[in-house]
Design a protein around this motif. Structure first.
Motif, PDB file in Angstrom:
ATOM      1  N   TYR A  66       0.839  -1.208   0.000  1.00  0.00           N
ATOM      2  CA  TYR A  66       0.000   0.000   0.000  1.00  0.00           C
ATOM      3  C   TYR A  66       0.869   1.252   0.000  1.00  0.00           C
ATOM      4  O   TYR A  66       0.613   2.216  -0.737  1.00  0.00           O
ATOM      5  N   LEU A  67       1.913   1.227   0.796  1.00  0.00           N
ATOM      6  CA  LEU A  67       2.813   2.370   0.904  1.00  0.00           C
ATOM      7  C   LEU A  67       3.493   2.674  -0.429  1.00  0.00           C
ATOM      8  O   LEU A  67       3.664   3.846  -0.802  1.00  0.00           O
ATOM      9  N   LYS A  68       3.855   1.636  -1.157  1.00  0.00           N
ATOM     10  CA  LYS A  68       4.494   1.837  -2.462  1.00  0.00           C
ATOM     11  C   LYS A  68       3.578   2.626  -3.393  1.00  0.00           C
ATOM     12  O   LYS A  68       4.026   3.539  -4.098  1.00  0.00           O
ATOM     13  N   GLU A  69       2.297   2.260  -3.415  1.00  0.00           N
ATOM     14  CA  GLU A  69       1.373   2.983  -4.292  1.00  0.00           C
ATOM     15  C   GLU A  69       1.097   4.382  -3.760  1.00  0.00           C
ATOM     16  O   GLU A  69       1.063   5.357  -4.515  1.00  0.00           O
ATOM     17  N   LEU A  70       0.912   4.486  -2.452  1.00  0.00           N
ATOM     18  CA  LEU A  70       0.605   5.789  -1.865  1.00  0.00           C
ATOM     19  C   LEU A  70       1.715   6.798  -2.152  1.00  0.00           C
ATOM     20  O   LEU A  70       1.450   7.982  -2.396  1.00  0.00           O
ATOM     21  N   ASP A  71       2.938   6.332  -2.152  1.00  0.00           N
ATOM     22  CA  ASP A  71       4.082   7.216  -2.382  1.00  0.00           C
ATOM     23  C   ASP A  71       4.057   7.828  -3.776  1.00  0.00           C
ATOM     24  O   ASP A  71       4.668   8.872  -4.007  1.00  0.00           O
ATOM     25  N   THR A  72       3.347   7.195  -4.702  1.00  0.00           N
ATOM     26  CA  THR A  72       3.235   7.748  -6.057  1.00  0.00           C
ATOM     27  C   THR A  72       2.126   8.789  -6.155  1.00  0.00           C
ATOM     28  O   THR A  72       2.052   9.521  -7.140  1.00  0.00           O
ATOM     29  N   HIS A  73       1.262   8.860  -5.144  1.00  0.00           N
ATOM     30  CA  HIS A  73       0.129   9.789  -5.166  1.00  0.00           C
ATOM     31  C   HIS A  73       0.361  11.033  -4.312  1.00  0.00           C
ATOM     32  O   HIS A  73      -0.265  12.069  -4.556  1.00  0.00           O
ATOM     33  N   ILE A  74       1.190  10.928  -3.294  1.00  0.00           N
ATOM     34  CA  ILE A  74       1.369  12.028  -2.347  1.00  0.00           C
ATOM     35  C   ILE A  74       2.776  12.600  -2.483  1.00  0.00           C
ATOM     36  O   ILE A  74       3.768  11.882  -2.298  1.00  0.00           O
ATOM     37  N   GLU A  75       2.861  13.876  -2.790  1.00  0.00           N
ATOM     38  CA  GLU A  75       4.166  14.524  -2.896  1.00  0.00           C
ATOM     39  C   GLU A  75       4.779  14.715  -1.511  1.00  0.00           C
ATOM     40  O   GLU A  75       4.087  14.977  -0.534  1.00  0.00           O
ATOM     41  N   LYS A  76       6.081  14.590  -1.461  1.00  0.00           N
ATOM     42  CA  LYS A  76       6.844  14.793  -0.229  1.00  0.00           C
ATOM     43  C   LYS A  76       6.259  14.008   0.944  1.00  0.00           C
ATOM     44  O   LYS A  76       6.032  14.541   2.031  1.00  0.00           O
ATOM     45  N   LEU A  77       6.010  12.731   0.702  1.00  0.00           N
ATOM     46  CA  LEU A  77       5.603  11.837   1.781  1.00  0.00           C
ATOM     47  C   LEU A  77       6.862  11.493   2.566  1.00  0.00           C
ATOM     48  O   LEU A  77       7.627  10.615   2.187  1.00  0.00           O
ATOM     49  N   SER A  78       7.096  12.206   3.642  1.00  0.00           N
ATOM     50  CA  SER A  78       8.392  12.115   4.321  1.00  0.00           C
ATOM     51  C   SER A  78       8.377  11.261   5.571  1.00  0.00           C
ATOM     52  O   SER A  78       9.432  10.833   6.034  1.00  0.00           O
ATOM     53  N   VAL A  79       7.182  10.993   6.127  1.00  0.00           N
ATOM     54  CA  VAL A  79       7.109  10.309   7.422  1.00  0.00           C
ATOM     55  C   VAL A  79       6.230   9.070   7.330  1.00  0.00           C
ATOM     56  O   VAL A  79       5.105   9.127   6.825  1.00  0.00           O
ATOM     57  N   ILE A  80       6.750   7.958   7.827  1.00  0.00           N
ATOM     58  CA  ILE A  80       5.993   6.717   7.946  1.00  0.00           C
ATOM     59  C   ILE A  80       5.845   6.421   9.431  1.00  0.00           C
ATOM     60  O   ILE A  80       6.838   6.283  10.150  1.00  0.00           O
ATOM     61  N   GLY A  81       4.604   6.337   9.885  1.00  0.00           N
ATOM     62  CA  GLY A  81       4.360   6.120  11.304  1.00  0.00           C
ATOM     63  C   GLY A  81       3.407   4.972  11.565  1.00  0.00           C
ATOM     64  O   GLY A  81       2.648   4.557  10.689  1.00  0.00           O
ATOM     65  N   ILE A  82       3.469   4.448  12.773  1.00  0.00           N
ATOM     66  CA  ILE A  82       2.503   3.453  13.247  1.00  0.00           C
ATOM     67  C   ILE A  82       1.913   3.993  14.538  1.00  0.00           C
ATOM     68  O   ILE A  82       2.642   4.281  15.492  1.00  0.00           O
ATOM     69  N   ALA A  83       0.588   4.138  14.537  1.00  0.00           N
ATOM     70  CA  ALA A  83      -0.092   4.729  15.690  1.00  0.00           C
ATOM     71  C   ALA A  83      -1.385   3.987  15.992  1.00  0.00           C
ATOM     72  O   ALA A  83      -2.372   4.577  16.397  1.00  0.00           O
ATOM     73  N   GLY A  84      -1.384   2.674  15.777  1.00  0.00           N
ATOM     74  CA  GLY A  84      -2.574   1.922  16.128  1.00  0.00           C
ATOM     75  C   GLY A  84      -3.197   1.187  14.959  1.00  0.00           C
ATOM     76  O   GLY A  84      -2.495   0.800  14.027  1.00  0.00           O
ATOM     77  N   PRO A  85      -4.531   1.015  15.092  1.00  0.00           N
ATOM     78  CA  PRO A  85      -5.470   1.690  15.989  1.00  0.00           C
ATOM     79  C   PRO A  85      -5.390   1.264  17.451  1.00  0.00           C
ATOM     80  O   PRO A  85      -6.016   1.885  18.304  1.00  0.00           O
ATOM     81  N   GLY A  86      -4.628   0.214  17.750  1.00  0.00           N
ATOM     82  CA  GLY A  86      -4.349  -0.149  19.133  1.00  0.00           C
ATOM     83  C   GLY A  86      -3.030   0.469  19.552  1.00  0.00           C
ATOM     84  O   GLY A  86      -2.803   1.659  19.367  1.00  0.00           O
ATOM     85  N   ASP A  87      -2.144  -0.351  20.091  1.00  0.00           N
ATOM     86  CA  ASP A  87      -0.819   0.145  20.460  1.00  0.00           C
ATOM     87  C   ASP A  87       0.251  -0.665  19.732  1.00  0.00           C
ATOM     88  O   ASP A  87       0.167  -1.900  19.678  1.00  0.00           O
ATOM     89  N   ARG A 134      10.672  -3.005   9.413  1.00  0.00           N
ATOM     90  CA  ARG A 134      11.787  -3.601   8.663  1.00  0.00           C
ATOM     91  C   ARG A 134      11.513  -3.566   7.163  1.00  0.00           C
ATOM     92  O   ARG A 134      12.382  -3.186   6.360  1.00  0.00           O
ATOM     93  N   LEU A 135      10.312  -3.989   6.773  1.00  0.00           N
ATOM     94  CA  LEU A 135       9.967  -4.022   5.353  1.00  0.00           C
ATOM     95  C   LEU A 135       9.930  -2.618   4.760  1.00  0.00           C
ATOM     96  O   LEU A 135      10.410  -2.386   3.642  1.00  0.00           O
ATOM     97  N   ALA A 136       9.357  -1.680   5.507  1.00  0.00           N
ATOM     98  CA  ALA A 136       9.258  -0.307   5.008  1.00  0.00           C
ATOM     99  C   ALA A 136      10.630   0.346   4.917  1.00  0.00           C
ATOM    100  O   ALA A 136      10.925   1.078   3.963  1.00  0.00           O
ATOM    101  N   LYS A 137      11.479   0.085   5.893  1.00  0.00           N
ATOM    102  CA  LYS A 137      12.827   0.667   5.878  1.00  0.00           C
ATOM    103  C   LYS A 137      13.620   0.157   4.681  1.00  0.00           C
ATOM    104  O   LYS A 137      14.387   0.909   4.060  1.00  0.00           O
ATOM    105  N   ALA A 138      13.432  -1.115   4.328  1.00  0.00           N
ATOM    106  CA  ALA A 138      14.140  -1.674   3.172  1.00  0.00           C
ATOM    107  C   ALA A 138      13.698  -1.006   1.873  1.00  0.00           C
ATOM    108  O   ALA A 138      14.503  -0.816   0.955  1.00  0.00           O
ATOM    109  N   GLN A 139      12.425  -0.627   1.790  1.00  0.00           N
ATOM    110  CA  GLN A 139      11.898   0.001   0.580  1.00  0.00           C
ATOM    111  C   GLN A 139      12.106   1.511   0.566  1.00  0.00           C
ATOM    112  O   GLN A 139      12.279   2.111  -0.496  1.00  0.00           O
ATOM    113  N   PHE A 140      12.078   2.138   1.745  1.00  0.00           N
ATOM    114  CA  PHE A 140      12.126   3.600   1.827  1.00  0.00           C
ATOM    115  C   PHE A 140      13.149   4.051   2.873  1.00  0.00           C
ATOM    116  O   PHE A 140      12.786   4.622   3.912  1.00  0.00           O
TER     117      PHE A 140
END
Length: 422
Positions: free
Chosen positions: A66-87, A100-106
């Motif tokens: 999902y992140l790979k596709e989203l990065d093509t739609h949003i300019e200057k997507l600089s931050v990847i976060g995890i905030a739930g919906p739980g903890d 780990r997977l996201a860091k390898a790609q971005f």
């Protein structure tokens, strides 16, 4: 050499960046290890804009696709976060695998987490190794007597605690994490939810304590009264109250004052979310939970081999197809396990389709859907030409899905009650 991102590109930590740099929250952490009296988590909501809600849940693999596709739609997507919906650390395996997977790609993006801090401590070393640069801890009290009225319960080391005992444990764990994070060079933000009559008079003590431990910035968030919570009837903090709370907190450390109270699946600029992301996220949530590179085939519920026109529960066999340079090729017909065996029927089916990346059917019950998806098989509910469905599988083209009520209709032969297949 990849240029290391700077805090100036994080819209939550730099007020100027909120207008120029975007963020995305990946909803991979559904479970929570505490129950706050103001929180009500929702996993399939697109209408509310607050923490604890998302439109769908993703596996780590789905999240990065999902992140790979989203990065093509949003300019200057600089931050990847995890905030739930739980903890994140009530779901540590999913959280860390996603990172780990996201860091390898971005590798050039900023990585951050937002947590209640109860179970954060065991994972700080690994967060540093993954180059997570920003961590937010929600600390609503440093006095257990006040905390006991905010937290209904906590789950710590496989045991449930309530009341003052719960507050003592979570406050201790939260505060211990701040200097440990700072020792790793991680920027620490403290979120405090302002609850009139509960902790509004106590926020200066929170600010003073976290500042003494090295926290970098504080975010005082007015509570959003939420239905079906213990505090659903609590008064919203007034403007003058929030002004006073922030004034006393600012004596001790810097403040973030542009918080948008982001959803667990927020994407885009703060205050200007890319709302198309919700539909994209739901589509990716229906894809395989894991990579399908080693699964060349697709299964189809069909009566004659031309159309997708069978509900999974009535399919005594499935047609198997594969992609070739000249088009889609029929491989074989596979017999499905007999009805009446409960969950084992669908587990056996998943085993027999271990080389299939997807299955196309006209409808499927909730239980087989869950079992097949857990086995890494994408389930597409549709009606129409097989090749159109296979194009959706192999080329990620949009497939027109059947209406959900129709998905539970097995045909004249069905003896079920529309509650799923046995």
């Amino acid at each position: 050499m990849v240029e290391k991102p700077t805090a100036a590109a994080h819209p939550c930590f730099d007020v100027k960046a909120r207008h120029t740099h975007a963020r995305v929250h990946l909803p991979v952490a559904p479970k929570c290890n505490i129950s706050c009296n103001y929180c009500n988590r929702k996993y399939d909501c697109v209408n509310e804009s607050r923490p604890g809600v998302c439109s769908a849940l993703l596996s780590p693999y789905q999240a990065v696709e999902y992140l790979k596709e989203l990065d093509t739609h949003i300019e200057k997507l600089s931050v990847i976060g995890i905030a739930g919906p739980g903890d994140p650390f009530a779901n540590p395996e999913e959280t860390l695998e996603t990172m780990r997977l996201a860091k390898a790609q971005f590798p050039d993006k900023i990585f951050c987490l937002s947590t209640n801090g109860l179970n954060l401590k065991p994972y700080i070393d690994e967060l540093a190794l993954l180059n997570v640069t920003h961590v937010t801890i929600t600390i609503n009290a440093v006095d257990p007597d006040i905390g006991s009225s905010i937290y209904a319960w906590i789950r710590h080391e496989k045991k449930i605690y309530r009341g003052r005992a719960a507050a003592e444990i979570i406050i201790k764990n939260q505060l211990e994490c701040i200097p440990l994070l700072k020792a790793k060079g991680i920027t620490v933000k403290i979120n405090s939810v302002i609850l009139p009559g509960v902790n509004d008079h106590h926020i200066e003590e929170v600010a003073k304590m976290v500042a003494s431990l090295g926290a970098d910035v504080m975010n005082c968030i007015p509570v959003l009264p939420t239905k079906d919570t213990a505090f659903e009837d609590i008064d919203k903090p007034s403007g003058p109250l929030m002004k006073e709370v922030r004034k006393v907190a600012k004596k001790h450390l810097g403040l973030m004052t542009h918080c948008s109270r982001c959803r667990a699946d927020a994407a885009g600029l703060l205050g200007h979310d890319f709302t198309e992301a919700y539909g994209m996220l739901r589509e990716y949530a229906m894809r395989p939970l894991k990579s399908t590179d080693d699964r060349p085939y697709a299964a189809v519920g069909t009566r004659e081999g031309a159309l997708v026109n069978m509900h999974l529960g009535e399919a005594e066999s499935l047609y198997i197809f594969k992609q070739t340079p000249s088009g889609f090729q029929f491989i074989e017909e596979r017999v499905t396990p007999p009805a009446g065996c409960g969950d084992s029927r669908w587990k056996d089916l998943a085993d027999s389709l271990a080389d299939c990346r997807a299955i196309l059917v006209e409808g499927v019950g909730a239980k087989p859907l869950k079992i097949l998806q857990h086995a890494g098989i994408r389930v597409i509910q549709m009606s129409g030409i097989i090749d159109e469905g296979l194009e959706g599988v192999y080329y990620n083209k949009e497939v027109k899905a059947v209406k959900m009520p129709d998905a539970f209709k097995c045909g004249d032969s069905c003896r079920g009650d529309a509650q799923g297949c046995a």
